[in-house]
Design an enzyme around this catalytic site. Sequence first.
Site, PDB file in Angstrom:
ATOM      1  N   ASP A   4      14.011 -16.631  40.003  1.00  0.00           N
ATOM      2  CA  ASP A   4      15.185 -17.501  40.046  1.00  0.00           C
ATOM      3  C   ASP A   4      14.815 -18.717  40.902  1.00  0.00           C
ATOM      4  OD1 ASP A   4      15.337 -16.661  42.690  1.00  0.00           O
ATOM      5  OD2 ASP A   4      17.420 -15.973  42.581  1.00  0.00           O
ATOM      6  N   CYS A  61      12.655 -13.320  43.556  1.00  0.00           N
ATOM      7  CA  CYS A  61      13.910 -13.981  43.906  1.00  0.00           C
ATOM      8  C   CYS A  61      13.903 -14.127  45.430  1.00  0.00           C
ATOM      9  CB  CYS A  61      15.128 -13.215  43.380  1.00  0.00           C
ATOM     10  SG  CYS A  61      15.398 -11.575  44.090  1.00  0.00           S
ATOM     11  N   THR A  63      15.238 -12.215  47.879  1.00  0.00           N
ATOM     12  CA  THR A  63      14.939 -10.961  48.569  1.00  0.00           C
ATOM     13  C   THR A  63      14.007 -10.039  47.781  1.00  0.00           C
ATOM     14  OG1 THR A  63      16.815  -9.909  47.503  1.00  0.00           O
ATOM     15  CG2 THR A  63      17.222 -10.928  49.670  1.00  0.00           C
ATOM     16  N   GLY A  64      13.933 -10.243  46.489  1.00  0.00           N
ATOM     17  CA  GLY A  64      13.200  -9.330  45.613  1.00  0.00           C
ATOM     18  C   GLY A  64      14.078  -8.195  45.126  1.00  0.00           C
ATOM     19  N   GLY A  66      17.472  -8.335  43.935  1.00  0.00           N
ATOM     20  CA  GLY A  66      18.286  -8.601  42.746  1.00  0.00           C
ATOM     21  C   GLY A  66      17.491  -8.475  41.459  1.00  0.00           C
ATOM     22  N   ASN A  95       3.930   5.448  41.260  1.00  0.00           N
ATOM     23  CA  ASN A  95       5.159   5.232  40.485  1.00  0.00           C
ATOM     24  C   ASN A  95       4.939   4.688  39.087  1.00  0.00           C
ATOM     25  OD1 ASN A  95       5.881   4.034  43.611  1.00  0.00           O
ATOM     26  ND2 ASN A  95       6.887   5.887  42.881  1.00  0.00           N
TER      27      ASN A  95
HETATM   28  C1  RB5 Z   1      20.156 -16.264  45.236  1.00  0.00           C
HETATM   29  O1  RB5 Z   1      20.911 -16.123  44.063  1.00  0.00           O
HETATM   30  C2  RB5 Z   1      19.740 -14.892  45.768  1.00  0.00           C
HETATM   31  O2  RB5 Z   1      20.848 -14.040  45.787  1.00  0.00           O
HETATM   32  C3  RB5 Z   1      18.647 -14.288  44.923  1.00  0.00           C
HETATM   33  O3  RB5 Z   1      17.494 -15.087  44.983  1.00  0.00           O
HETATM   34  C4  RB5 Z   1      18.191 -12.903  45.317  1.00  0.00           C
HETATM   35  O4  RB5 Z   1      17.842 -12.861  46.658  1.00  0.00           O
HETATM   36  C5  RB5 Z   1      19.048 -11.797  44.907  1.00  0.00           C
HETATM   37  O5  RB5 Z   1      18.748 -10.626  45.134  1.00  0.00           O
END
Ligand code: RB5
Length: 144
Positions: A4, A61, A63-64, A66, A95
């Site tokens: 993202d 993303c 945090t990794g 989502g 895994n």
């Molecule tokens: C931004 O939408 C943020 O929530 C995304 O990059 C991610 O960290 C979600 O888990």
Amino acid sequence: LGCDHGGYELMQEVKAYLDKQGLEYQDFGCYSNEAVDYPVYARKVGHAIQNGTCDKGILICGTGIGVSIAANKVPGAYAALVNNVYQAQRAQLSNHANIITMGSQVIGIELAKQLVKEYLSVEWDPNCRSVAKVQRIIDFENEE
Ligand code: RB5
């Protein structure tokens, strides 16, 4: 590959690393820093695994988390969030994860490249002790 907006910059570094290694990939976006919804890109990568277009996936993303949750909703996609070298290796060895996910707000560029390297350098052993456990995940998925 998929990311993202939060993972976009780090993904460009990962792409440069893969290019340098001569490794082939498909980039399913996103393609800029403009805000997007991470499930869309996680799903694209999950589908690429599901339909056999790609053998392995990398999702980034903020945090990794989502992209990991979203990719794991696609049957056949097994995504593991990795933050260190041990996890990157075990994601494959224990895994049989076919996707790794990373968080751009959690790890730096050099570690991200190393995690990709470690994940890609180890091979799943189809005779290892983890096979039965991984098979149970697949069985449970089929029962849902
Ligand atoms: C931004 O939408 C943020 O929530 C995304 O990059 C991610 O960290 C979600 O888990």
